[in-house]
Design a protein around this motif. Structure first.
Motif, short mmCIF file in Angstrom:
data_model
loop_
_atom_site.label_atom_id
_atom_site.label_comp_id
_atom_site.label_asym_id
_atom_site.label_seq_id
_atom_site.Cartn_x
_atom_site.Cartn_y
_atom_site.Cartn_z
N UNK A 1 -28.78 11.02 46.78
CA UNK A 1 -28.79 9.82 47.62
C UNK A 1 -27.92 8.75 46.97
N UNK A 2 -27.10 8.10 47.78
CA UNK A 2 -26.22 7.05 47.25
C UNK A 2 -26.85 5.67 47.29
N UNK A 3 -27.71 5.44 48.29
CA UNK A 3 -28.29 4.10 48.45
C UNK A 3 -29.41 3.91 47.43
N UNK A 4 -29.11 3.13 46.39
CA UNK A 4 -30.08 2.98 45.30
C UNK A 4 -31.34 2.25 45.75
N UNK A 5 -31.20 1.33 46.71
CA UNK A 5 -32.40 0.62 47.19
C UNK A 5 -33.32 1.56 47.97
N UNK A 6 -32.72 2.44 48.75
CA UNK A 6 -33.52 3.42 49.48
C UNK A 6 -34.18 4.40 48.50
N UNK A 7 -33.40 4.81 47.50
CA UNK A 7 -33.95 5.70 46.47
C UNK A 7 -35.11 5.03 45.75
N UNK A 8 -34.94 3.76 45.44
CA UNK A 8 -35.98 3.01 44.73
C UNK A 8 -37.26 2.93 45.56
N UNK A 9 -37.08 2.73 46.87
CA UNK A 9 -38.24 2.56 47.75
C UNK A 9 -38.98 3.87 48.00
N UNK B 1 -36.91 9.39 35.41
CA UNK B 1 -38.23 8.76 35.39
C UNK B 1 -38.49 8.03 36.69
N UNK B 2 -39.42 7.11 36.66
CA UNK B 2 -39.75 6.35 37.87
C UNK B 2 -38.58 5.43 38.21
N UNK B 3 -38.49 5.00 39.48
CA UNK B 3 -37.42 4.06 39.84
C UNK B 3 -37.41 2.84 38.93
N UNK B 4 -38.60 2.37 38.57
CA UNK B 4 -38.68 1.17 37.73
C UNK B 4 -38.04 1.41 36.36
N UNK B 5 -38.27 2.58 35.79
CA UNK B 5 -37.73 2.84 34.46
C UNK B 5 -36.24 3.18 34.50
N UNK B 6 -35.78 3.75 35.61
CA UNK B 6 -34.37 4.20 35.67
C UNK B 6 -33.44 3.08 36.13
N UNK C 1 -35.12 11.82 43.53
CA UNK C 1 -33.80 11.40 44.00
C UNK C 1 -32.77 11.63 42.92
N UNK C 2 -31.67 12.34 43.27
CA UNK C 2 -30.57 12.52 42.32
C UNK C 2 -29.53 11.44 42.65
N UNK C 3 -29.30 10.56 41.71
CA UNK C 3 -28.36 9.46 41.95
C UNK C 3 -27.25 9.50 40.92
N UNK C 4 -26.18 8.77 41.21
CA UNK C 4 -25.06 8.73 40.28
C UNK C 4 -23.77 8.45 41.03
N UNK C 5 -22.73 8.03 40.33
CA UNK C 5 -21.46 7.70 40.98
C UNK C 5 -20.80 8.93 41.60
N UNK D 1 -41.02 -1.74 43.51
CA UNK D 1 -39.96 -1.09 42.73
C UNK D 1 -38.71 -1.98 42.75
N UNK D 2 -37.75 -1.69 41.87
CA UNK D 2 -36.58 -2.58 41.80
C UNK D 2 -35.82 -2.67 43.12
#
Ligand SMILES: Nc1ncnc2c1ncn2[C@@H]1O[C@H](COP(=O)(O)OP(=O)(O)OP(=O)(O)O)[C@@H](O)[C@H]1O
Length: 355
Positions: free
Chosen positions: A214-222, A239-244, A54-58, A268-269
């Protein structure tokens, strides 16, 4: 790598990617600028085969620009991109299309096509100019339509589909393309929550490598195995959702107040956001106190341009609660809510700025 080594049968055959190193994609020192401005700077990462990144960011962080480099719409100024061990610039257009499918938000209009015909376009890279459609082609298309829940829309004009249905049709077209790497730019944008989850689960179930912004961080995390966090064109974390997805990093990069805890199902977070501040302009204020908030637009902004969201002249927000940083919350409230010291300091800073 010389052009000879990857030209001809080795790459165009698709099956003989002998330099395959266990990674679907490797990006090294990628940079791109436009209008004399650095848009992407020194980005490096690898994606293991079969994983979802997942590529995330503002907004404006460079997510779409990075994806455009990956699917060869943009030529970076610097760096290399290797697909299954081969530099992507050496693939023929047709072979690249056999390896990589792309699902974008803005697609050209397909006025005349039915949904089924649009999905069948995914067969193109596998067909010669005079090849006829076979029964197995038709089965592929029917299966893909079924997977995205659009069987009943097969005969409908694509342009008449809803935004979410169009998105699912484009994903079906990508499935029919049978790529080894699927690149998607915000695929869940138009989807209701059921289809957001369903489509992400489907992308995982296909079993190929996937890169999606993806903008939804919870969906990305899952859903994602790995996350790449961009900010101002730079990779801030990978890295993993947990580390990022740490509270501190989310707060700093997205400029929000939040807390994280392990999701009860996947561990995950899971991010909870705290409301109460928004950037200065009152256009985001949808509260019943619009008028009062508008009156205070100038003098209630703090040094960061932040203004209490929906705040009226009593310092209350639309729910009648004191806004964060106002005097109804004290340090204990934050500690009890597991907010760390950094968040408390940030709240205190906002409060002092407003005082
Ligand atoms: N061709 C271009 N010419 C000039 N600037 C560009 C070009 N493409 C992108 N940019 C700029 O690069 C920055 C990153 O844009 P990009 O679309 O990659 O961000 P993003 O992270 O996908 O944003 P969003 O979340 O809003 O979709 C923006 O400031 C944008 O204006």
């Amino acid at each position: 790598m010389s052009r000879d080594k990857v030209s001809g049968d080795k790459v165009s055959g698709g099956e003989n990617l002998s330099a395959d190193n266990g990674y679907a994609l490797t990006v090294s020192d990628l940079s791109w600028h436009a209008d004399d401005r650095a848009i992407l700077s020194d980005i490096s990462f690898s994606l293991a085969k079969g994983e979802m990144l997942g590529i995330i960011g503002p907004n404006g962080a460079g997510k779409s620009s990075l994806l455009r480099c990956l699917y060869r719409y943009i030529k970076p100024d610097n760096g290399t991109i290797s697909l299954f061990g081969h530099n992507t610039s050496y693939f023929s257009a047709k072979e690249f299309a056999r390896q990589v499918a792309v699902v974008l938000q803005d697609t050209p209009h397909h006025f005349e096509l039915t949904t089924e015909q649009l999905v069948a376009i995914g067969l193109t890279p596998h067909k010669g100019p005079f090849d006829l459609t076979t029964s197995s082609d038709r089965r592929l298309v029917a299966d893909a339509l079924e997977k995205v829940g659009l069987t009943h829309k097969a005969g409908q004009i694509y342009e008449h589909l809803s935004g979410g249905e169009k998105q699912r049709a484009l994903i079906a077209r990508a499935i029919v393309q049978q790529p080894k790497l699927l690149i998607l730019d915000e695929p869940t944008n138009h989807l209701d929550i059921r289809y957001q989850i369903q489509i992400m689960e489907l992308l995982r179930a296909i079993g190929i490598s996937v890169i999606t912004s993806i903008h939804d961080l919870n969906l990305a995390s899952a859903m994602c195995d790995q996350l790449l966090l961009l900010d101002d064109g730079r990779c801030v974390a990978h890295g993993t959702p947990k580390s990022v997805l740490t509270e501190q990093r989310i707060s700093e990069v997205f400029d929000v107040c939040c807390s994280t805890q392990p999701h009860p199902q996947h561990g995950n977070p899971q991010i909870s956001y705290f409301y109460g501040y928004s950037y200065g302009d009152s256009t985001h204020d949808k509260s019943a106190n619009d008028e009062a908030a508008h009156d205070e637009t100038n003098h209630d902004e703090n040094a960061h341009g932040l203004k209490a969201l929906g705040q009226n002249s009593l310092g209350q927000n639309s729910l009648g609660k004191k806004a964060f940083g106002q005097n109804s919350l004290d340090k204990t409230d934050f500690e009890e809510n597991s907010l760390d010291r950094r968040h408390w300091s940030s709240m205190e800073r906002h409060k002092q700025d407003e005082d």
